[in-house]
Design a protein around this motif. Structure first.
Motif, PDB file in Angstrom:
ATOM      1  N   PRO A   1       0.062 -65.264 -38.902  1.00  0.00           N
ATOM      2  CA  PRO A   1       0.529 -64.181 -38.019  1.00  0.00           C
ATOM      3  C   PRO A   1       1.403 -63.196 -38.788  1.00  0.00           C
ATOM      4  O   PRO A   1       2.375 -63.590 -39.433  1.00  0.00           O
ATOM      5  CB  PRO A   1       1.325 -64.920 -36.943  1.00  0.00           C
ATOM      6  N   VAL A   2       1.064 -61.934 -38.721  1.00  0.00           N
ATOM      7  CA  VAL A   2       1.762 -60.951 -39.543  1.00  0.00           C
ATOM      8  C   VAL A   2       3.232 -60.831 -39.153  1.00  0.00           C
ATOM      9  O   VAL A   2       4.106 -60.641 -40.023  1.00  0.00           O
ATOM     10  CB  VAL A   2       1.048 -59.581 -39.479  1.00  0.00           C
ATOM     11  N   ASP A   3       3.557 -60.989 -37.877  1.00  0.00           N
ATOM     12  CA  ASP A   3       4.961 -60.900 -37.468  1.00  0.00           C
ATOM     13  C   ASP A   3       5.794 -61.981 -38.136  1.00  0.00           C
ATOM     14  O   ASP A   3       6.928 -61.734 -38.575  1.00  0.00           O
ATOM     15  CB  ASP A   3       5.082 -61.012 -35.946  1.00  0.00           C
ATOM     16  N   ALA A   4       5.265 -63.192 -38.212  1.00  0.00           N
ATOM     17  CA  ALA A   4       5.990 -64.298 -38.833  1.00  0.00           C
ATOM     18  C   ALA A   4       6.143 -64.080 -40.331  1.00  0.00           C
ATOM     19  O   ALA A   4       7.194 -64.379 -40.915  1.00  0.00           O
ATOM     20  CB  ALA A   4       5.270 -65.614 -38.557  1.00  0.00           C
ATOM     21  N   VAL A   5       5.109 -63.547 -40.967  1.00  0.00           N
ATOM     22  CA  VAL A   5       5.175 -63.300 -42.402  1.00  0.00           C
ATOM     23  C   VAL A   5       6.239 -62.254 -42.703  1.00  0.00           C
ATOM     24  O   VAL A   5       7.058 -62.417 -43.624  1.00  0.00           O
ATOM     25  CB  VAL A   5       3.800 -62.839 -42.939  1.00  0.00           C
ATOM     26  N   VAL A   6       6.275 -61.173 -41.946  1.00  0.00           N
ATOM     27  CA  VAL A   6       7.253 -60.116 -42.196  1.00  0.00           C
ATOM     28  C   VAL A   6       8.669 -60.605 -41.905  1.00  0.00           C
ATOM     29  O   VAL A   6       9.610 -60.290 -42.653  1.00  0.00           O
ATOM     30  CB  VAL A   6       6.914 -58.868 -41.356  1.00  0.00           C
ATOM     31  N   ALA A   7       8.839 -61.391 -40.871  1.00  0.00           N
ATOM     32  CA  ALA A   7      10.163 -61.907 -40.524  1.00  0.00           C
ATOM     33  C   ALA A   7      10.726 -62.800 -41.623  1.00  0.00           C
ATOM     34  O   ALA A   7      11.942 -62.859 -41.835  1.00  0.00           O
ATOM     35  CB  ALA A   7      10.099 -62.673 -39.206  1.00  0.00           C
TER      36      ALA A   7
END
Length: 437
Positions: free
Chosen positions: A196-202
């Motif tokens: 999930p891109v949100d988790a990676v960026v976070a």
């Protein structure tokens, strides 16, 4: 190669020129003669590697020097693990040249078609929070200056010039050889998977700091990031290479053949792009393997594109990426090519995009038959707000006045240029824009 009287164009088909003369030196002496001859005729001269820069850095309206035949290994210092290479040596040939000596380049980018001189001169880099760009591996170089003389830069000759010459944009002279600091040959264990891109960026800062090499790709219009995490292992470590058939399916059939077809389709039917991107994230980027470093660092890129890349302080990376994602949604664009995010260590090279700071990179691309202007210009404004510096070999819109504000040693570099090339033999329109006339 460019035929005499013919037209030269770069790989991305966004820069072209019809030089007045084309020459093909095979020796350092031949390069010196070319420079002296151009000076006598009052012509500007530029050396060309593989044409993989998307900017006009290598455009040669006067004399174009094709350096493909100025290639190969000059010498090896086994004790200090240093190798001297002629300037036209292609990156993809270097691993085989180093293998008999048990050596490897410390880091590489994901494309290896460039010449070594072109790669270092434009600031080509890979990923890894503890590793600098390829130019940081340069410990010595030989330059043919505007008067046709040789300038040696190493530990005992003109050592103070190395931070400028190692990444010189071709503005200081013609690089004819470089000496690289190598490392013992090593293996990389790669884990590639969609997340999930949100988790990676976070978690981006921690992910980048914890891994030897970390990067991710995000296909616009999807909620997944294709992550790649590489761990360095000794050469003696077991290797679990990708099966030949599976590798062909992933890297030739899907990543190049099918992707080329879908990019082409997206130019005539933009509404299909989001569905295609979501399919791409399901079909690719889920595998684990280990191999010699060069085989893991680099990938084959068969789909032609144009690219802009900006270097940011690493602490701004996540925020800038989130703004980019919002921008794509707000503008309603249909972007088929992924966004690439990488990191690199800070360094002390005068014109390095990572000079003086730990750095994150965001690269945006467009299929070569699509106009990138609006997309790139809007993304560039985001990057500038985050103290970004454009990659010298990629498309951007900055000029010397704007770049001077972003490089503490900019005036030192231009003063050195005034000394080494007062007549501007090595100028071209791009260098006039980014360094001043």
């Amino acid at each position: 190669m460019t035929r005499p009287g013919g037209r030269w164009q770069n790989w991305g088909r966004c820069e072209q020129v019809r030089p007045q003369r084309v020459e093909y030196p095979t020796t350092v002496a031949a390069v010196r003669r070319s420079v002296q001859s151009a000076a006598a005729r009052g012509l500007q001269l530029k050396a060309v590697g593989s044409g993989h820069s998307f900017s006009g850095v290598a455009v040669a309206p006067g004399v174009l020097l094709e350096l493909a035949d100025l290639s190969g290994l000059v010498s090896v210092d086994r004790e200090r693990r240093r190798v001297r290479l002629l300037a036209g040596t292609k990156l993809h040939r270097i691993p085989a040249l180093l293998a008999p000596y048990g050596l490897a380049m410390q880091n590489l980018g994901d494309i290896d078609r460039q010449s070594i001189s072109g790669a270092v001169s434009t600031g080509t880099h890979g990923t890894g929070a503890r590793f600098g760009g390829i130019a940081t591996q340069v410990v010595a170089a030989t330059l043919v200056t505007a008067d046709g003389e040789l300038l040696t830069v190493d530990e005992t000759h003109n050592a103070d010039l190395l931070p400028a010459v190692a990444l010189g944009l071709g503005a200081l002279g013609v690089l004819v050889d470089v000496t690289l600091q190598c490392v013992p040959r090593f293996v990389l264990h790669a884990v590639e998977r969609p997340e999930p891109v949100d988790a990676v960026v976070a978690d981006l800062a921690d992910r980048a700091a914890a891994a030897d090499h970390f990067e991710f790709y995000w296909f616009p219009h999807t909620d997944l990031a294709l992550t790649k995490t590489d761990t360095r292992l000794p050469e003696s470590a077991p290797r679990h290479r990708l099966p030949a058939v599976g590798k062909w399916v992933d890297e030739t059939l899907l990543a190049n053949g099918l992707f080329r077809a879908t990019c082409a389709a997206g130019t005539v039917a933009p509404p299909i792009v989001p569905r295609v991107n979501r399919l791409a994230t399901r079909l690719t980027g889920d595998r684990e393997y280990s191999d010699v470093s060069a085989a893991v660092f680099t990938q084959r890129r068969g789909v032609r594109f144009r690219e802009m890349e900006y270097a940011l302080p690493v602490e701004h990376l996540a925020a800038a990426f989130d703004e980019l994602r919002t921008l794509v949604v707000e503008r309603g664009w249909r972007i088929s090519f992924p966004v690439e995010v990488r990191v690199a260590a800070g360094d002390g090279l005068w014109l390095s995009t990572a000079t003086g700071r730990a750095t994150g990179y965001i690269a945006v691309h467009r299929y070569w038959r699509e106009d990138p202007t609006e997309y790139f210009a809007a993304v560039e404004q985001i990057m500038l707000r985050h103290d970004g510096r454009p990659h010298w070999g990629k498309m951007h819109g900055l000029d010397a006045a704007q770049l001077r504000e972003r490089y503490p040693r900019f005036d030192d570099f231009t003063a050195l240029r005034d000394w080494l090339d007062p007549s501007r033999m090595f100028r071209n329109p791009y260098l006039d824009r980014v360094l001043g006339g």
